[in-house]
Design a protein around this motif. Structure first.
Motif, PDB file in Angstrom:
ATOM      1  N   ARG A 105      36.833  44.904  33.415  1.00 48.16           N
ATOM      2  CA  ARG A 105      36.524  45.078  34.838  1.00 48.16           C
ATOM      3  C   ARG A 105      37.711  44.650  35.692  1.00 48.16           C
ATOM      4  N   LEU A 106      37.827  45.311  36.822  1.00 46.19           N
ATOM      5  CA  LEU A 106      38.765  44.899  37.858  1.00 46.19           C
ATOM      6  C   LEU A 106      37.930  44.653  39.099  1.00 46.19           C
ATOM      7  N   SER A 107      37.963  43.419  39.596  1.00 47.65           N
ATOM      8  CA  SER A 107      37.170  43.089  40.773  1.00 47.65           C
ATOM      9  C   SER A 107      38.084  42.890  41.978  1.00 47.65           C
ATOM     10  N   VAL A 108      37.482  42.997  43.134  1.00 51.38           N
ATOM     11  CA  VAL A 108      38.175  42.718  44.388  1.00 51.38           C
ATOM     12  C   VAL A 108      37.146  42.149  45.352  1.00 51.38           C
ATOM     13  N   VAL A 109      37.579  41.192  46.154  1.00 52.59           N
ATOM     14  CA  VAL A 109      36.710  40.593  47.155  1.00 52.59           C
ATOM     15  C   VAL A 109      37.295  40.904  48.518  1.00 52.59           C
TER      16      VAL A 109
ATOM     17  N   ARG B 256      41.409  36.771  33.991  1.00 50.50           N
ATOM     18  CA  ARG B 256      40.640  35.704  33.358  1.00 50.50           C
ATOM     19  C   ARG B 256      39.738  36.361  32.324  1.00 50.50           C
ATOM     20  N   GLY B 257      40.069  36.166  31.074  1.00 49.42           N
ATOM     21  CA  GLY B 257      39.248  36.752  30.018  1.00 49.42           C
ATOM     22  C   GLY B 257      39.235  38.266  30.097  1.00 49.42           C
ATOM     23  N   ALA B 258      38.026  38.831  30.170  1.00 51.53           N
ATOM     24  CA  ALA B 258      37.860  40.284  30.182  1.00 51.53           C
ATOM     25  C   ALA B 258      37.837  40.865  31.591  1.00 51.53           C
ATOM     26  N   GLU B 259      38.207  40.046  32.597  1.00 47.82           N
ATOM     27  CA  GLU B 259      38.183  40.535  33.974  1.00 47.82           C
ATOM     28  C   GLU B 259      39.480  40.197  34.691  1.00 47.82           C
ATOM     29  N   SER B 260      39.947  41.147  35.478  1.00 44.46           N
ATOM     30  CA  SER B 260      41.071  40.909  36.386  1.00 44.46           C
ATOM     31  C   SER B 260      40.537  40.988  37.807  1.00 44.46           C
TER      32      SER B 260
END
Length: 164
Positions: A98-102, A61-65
């Protein structure tokens, strides 16, 4: 022969769906109060000796995965690391910063795994799983080591670091 990571294809979908049902209670994954059909997302399959041993799916989504699911069927041989690297490289190629994870409060192994790979804890959402269970009632009450699943932990990998 080592681990080979390749793009998830339509031919892999039935295997991926079965794995998601076994590991995640279905294809729907809820994070940040949002449900997604993980079986429809981009992803990677890890293979060892021609057999699938891991799966990672992500959403950009946009500048973040966001790394939505990560499953290693053969732990301790680098499957998870190879999949995280593949997702990070794909996100970087898509110009994500950025690459995020929850993950959840019970999953201390995942918390350590991601931090060892450069992810930094950026958010603690107390009680978030109660809201998630309204969307996906199949989320169990107890998780790893019989710890009650209550909270979300969000970690982020800065993709700009070491890539300039």
């Amino acid at each position: 022969m080592g681990i080979v990571v390749r793009t998830l294809t339509e031919d892999d979908r039935s295997w991926a769906i079965e794995l998601m049902r076994e590991r995640w209670g279905g294809e729907v994954v809820v994070t940040r109060g949002k449900a997604r059909d993980a079986s429809r997302l981009e992803g990677f399959v890890a293979e060892l000796d021609g057999e699938p041993v891991g799966l990672a799916v992500f959403e950009t989504r946009g500048a973040e995965s966001e790394l939505v699911t990560l499953d290693s069927l053969k732990e301790g041989v680098g499957v998870g690391s190879a999949l995280v690297a593949a997702v990070a490289n794909a996100a970087w190629r898509q110009e994500c910063r950025r690459l995020s994870v929850v993950t959840t409060n019970d999953n201390v192994r995942a918390l350590g795994f991601y931090q060892r790979r450069g992810f930094v804890l950026i958010a603690f959402r107390k009680g978030a799983i109660e809201k998630s269970r309204r969307i996906k009632p199949e989320i169990p009450e107890l998780g790893c080591d019989d710890i009650p699943i209550r909270d979300e932990l969000e970690l982020v990998l800065d993709l700009r670091r070491d890539r300039a």
